[in-house]
Every structure is written in C-alpha cells, then in structure tokens.
Design a protein around this motif. Structure first.
Motif, PDB file in Angstrom:
ATOM      1  N   LEU A 140       0.940  -1.195  -0.007  1.00 15.44           N
ATOM      2  CA  LEU A 140       0.047   0.017   0.109  1.00 15.44           C
ATOM      3  C   LEU A 140       1.048   1.254  -0.111  1.00 15.44           C
ATOM      4  N   GLN A 144      -2.634   5.568   0.796  1.00 15.56           N
ATOM      5  CA  GLN A 144      -3.498   4.282   1.286  1.00 15.56           C
ATOM      6  C   GLN A 144      -3.505   3.686   2.558  1.00 15.56           C
ATOM      7  N   LEU A 148      -6.494   3.918   5.514  1.00 18.50           N
ATOM      8  CA  LEU A 148      -7.116   2.714   6.152  1.00 18.50           C
ATOM      9  C   LEU A 148      -6.942   2.624   7.431  1.00 18.50           C
TER      10      LEU A 148
END
Length: 380
Positions: A140, A144, A148
């Motif tokens: 990632l 990102q 998250l």
C-alpha cells in the motif's frame, strides 16, 4: 508467556488501584453522568475511568521495558511502537476528559481523534502491505495505508463509545477482544517460529489487564463510568495494537497454521477484521437503530431505549446477565475468528458450532425457564 502474564497483572492491579483516585477526581471536578430517560442507572455516577486505565497501561509499559525478554528479544521497535500508541491514547483520553467535563461537540472530538491517528501514522503505525499464502505482498502506498488506518482506528473508537451502554459492557467486550488478539498474535508467531516479543501481543496483554482491573468498579452496580476518556482510549489501543502486527511479519514468515496445516487466509486480514468482528453486535445495533429511527420519521441520532441491551432486559435478563450475554457473543465472534484463522478441520468447526449453540441457548432460553423472582436477584 510469563512476562506477558506479568504485564497483564501489572496493568490490572494498577488500574484497579487508580480507579479510586479517578473517582475522587471526577467527584471534585463535577465529571458526573446525570440520569437521563434512556439510561439504566438510577443515580448520578462519576466519569473519568479512562484515567485509571491509562495509568495501568503506562505502568505496564514501564515494567515491560525492564523485562529481559521483551526489552531485548523484540528489539527496539516493540517499545517504540508501544510508546507511540500510548502517547496517541493519552491524547484521545485527554480529549475524552474534556468531553466528560464540558460536553464537547462531535466535531471537536472527531478532530482530536484525527490528530491522534495522524500521530500514529507519523510514528509508522499504519497498514503497509497485505501478504497472501504464496508470500506475495500487496503493498500500500503511504496515503492508502494512512487512510485505511484512520478508518479502522476512528471507527473502532466510536464503536466502543457506542457499546458503552450497560455497566461493564464496553470494558468486558474490549477486554475479550484484546485477549483474543493476544492469542492470535502469540500463536501465529509461535507456529511460524517468529519472534514472540512483539508490540501487538504486549499491547493486547496490557489492554486486557486494564479492562479486568477496571471491571470490579464498573460492573453493575457501577461506582465509576469510563466515560469518553475510557471508551476512546480503549478503542484506539485495541485498533492500534492490530495495526502493529502488519509490520511484525513479512509475507514469507506466516505460512503455517495449527496442527501442521497451512494458515487460513483469514489470518492475513485479521488486523482489519478483529476490531470490527468483536464489535459486530454493537455495530449491528447501530445500523438497526438508524433504520428504526428514520422509518419512524425521527433523526437517526435521536436517543431511544430500543437498543439490544434494552431488549435483553425486556425479555427477562437482569442487568448483570444481559452484560454477560453480550460478553459471550463478543467472545464467540472474537475467539471464533481467531480459531478459524489458525486452524482447519472438523474439530474446529465442531467447537464453533457447539459454542454458538451454547450462546444462543443462554441468550433466549434462560429468561424462559427461570422464574421472574430468581431472574431479579442479581440486580440488587
């Protein structure tokens, strides 16, 4: 394992002792929960239980730094990451204290949560990759991973705050979840011959201890509420401890499950699943509440007395037993998820089905077979 047990006991003992001081501070500063129509307590109860639990976590951290196994075998990252989590926890606990004292608006509390998550991300505690059973890592990018992490942490913080509706409910649910995640972290490392000294296991053991130490003061009839200072602290530490495991293992290190089987792919996503899984009951309650209120033409945020714990009381459970029933569901989901991620085969599925049957029976059959008089004894 012995050092983790010591961490658990230190957090429990210090939290238990500090709760007395937290209660006195709450009484002196006016941080008291007044009785409202939708509440189940009949008299004002002090807040600020989060201060005691924060003290227990800090004490466990201080002791852990002096233990040979955790301070040397795990390398510097165990306590660097744990220290960052506790600092972020202290931040949201402070925001919660202000809310317990002055009733902050929702946007201000959300701002404090975002700042705490930003500190976690800055300290390197976020999702970095997802491995699969072939050892391949789905990386990632920083944005990102940060997004998250923010969704998981902030979602868990507010879910714990939402479940704090009965005496001892939130502390018990989070304590069960922390214990389940400790079992997962420790067992996964053991099965794959990885280092057993890890941040996730340390934080989970300390968090479970803090919850256990708080419960004697918070179980019905409660003498102290955790307040937002406690619910936000518990939610952040629980979710952040799950985040730290994603940096503990490389994809090639976690291939074996229990009894010689390959690890279940569920295990790779447990840092995402577990904070949601143990709170699935209150999250379902939240969804039902929104639907119920909007269908009645009311605001989805309008309070009522039709939550799951209110319904358990209505069907005949006492206050204490309603809490224990919700603990059982949390334990079934949390430990069931862990069991299914590490083991396979008929024995595992049989155990899960048996546990489910027992939990359903205790939920719905006990109020029917027990007389009304006996059903109210433990409310006194």
């Amino acid at each position: 394992m012995r050092e983790y047990l010591l961490i658990f006991l230190v957090a429990a003992a210090v939290t238990y002792l500090l709760t007395v001081f937290a209660r006195e501070i709450a009484l002196r500063t006016g941080a008291v929960a007044e009785v409202r129509d939708r509440d189940v307590h009949a008299e004002p109860i002090p807040y600020l239980g989060g201060l005691a639990m924060l003290g227990g976590l800090v004490a466990a951290y201080a002791v852990g730094r002096e233990l040979p196994f955790l301070s040397t075998a795990g390398g510097p990252f165990v306590f660097e990451d744990a220290g960052a989590v506790l600092l972020a926890g202290a931040l949201v606990c402070g925001v919660g204290v202000l809310d317990d004292l002055f009733e902050l608006d929702a946007l201000t509390k959300l701002g404090g949560q975002v700042i705490a998550v930003a500190f976690l991300v800055y300290s390197g505690i976020q999702f970095i990759f997802f491995p699969d059973t072939t050892g391949y890592q789905y990386s990632l990018d920083p944005a990102q991973g940060a997004l998250l992490a923010a969704l998981i942490v902030i979602g868990t913080i507010n879910a714990v705050n939402f479940v704090d509706g009965l005496d001892g409910l939130a502390a018990g649910v989070v304590g069960i979840g922390a214990a389940a995640f400790f079992v997962f972290s420790y067992q996964l490392a053991s099965l794959n011959a990885a280092p057993l000294a890890m941040t996730s296991a340390f934080l989970s053991a300390a968090l479970a201890g803090a919850c256990v130490g708080f419960l004697p003061h918070n179980f019905h009839p409660a003498r102290l509420f955790m307040g937002d200072s406690g619910s936000m602290l518990l939610g952040l530490v629980l979710s952040a401890s799950a985040l730290t495991i994603t940096t503990q293992f490389q994809g090639t290190e976690i291939t074996r499950g229990g009894a010689g089987s390959d690890v279940n792919p569920i295990a790779f996503f447990l840092p995402l699943l577990l904070p949601v899984a143990i709170l699935v009951v209150p999250l379902a309650d939240l969804a039902l509440a929104v639907v119920r209120r909007t269908r009645a033409g009311r605001s989805p945020f309008a309070p009522d007395k039709q939550h799951l714990h209110h319904r358990l009381l209505e069907i005949g459970h006492s206050h204490r037993r309603a809490v224990v029933i919700m603990w059982l569901w949390a334990g079934l989901i949390a430990f069931g998820t862990v069991l299914a991620s590490l083991y396979t085969g008929m024995l595992m599925w049989s155990a899960l089905m048996a546990a489910t049957a027992i939990t359903i029976t205790l939920t719905f059959l006990v109020p029917v077979v027990q007389s009304p008089h006996l059903g109210t004894v433990d409310d006194e």
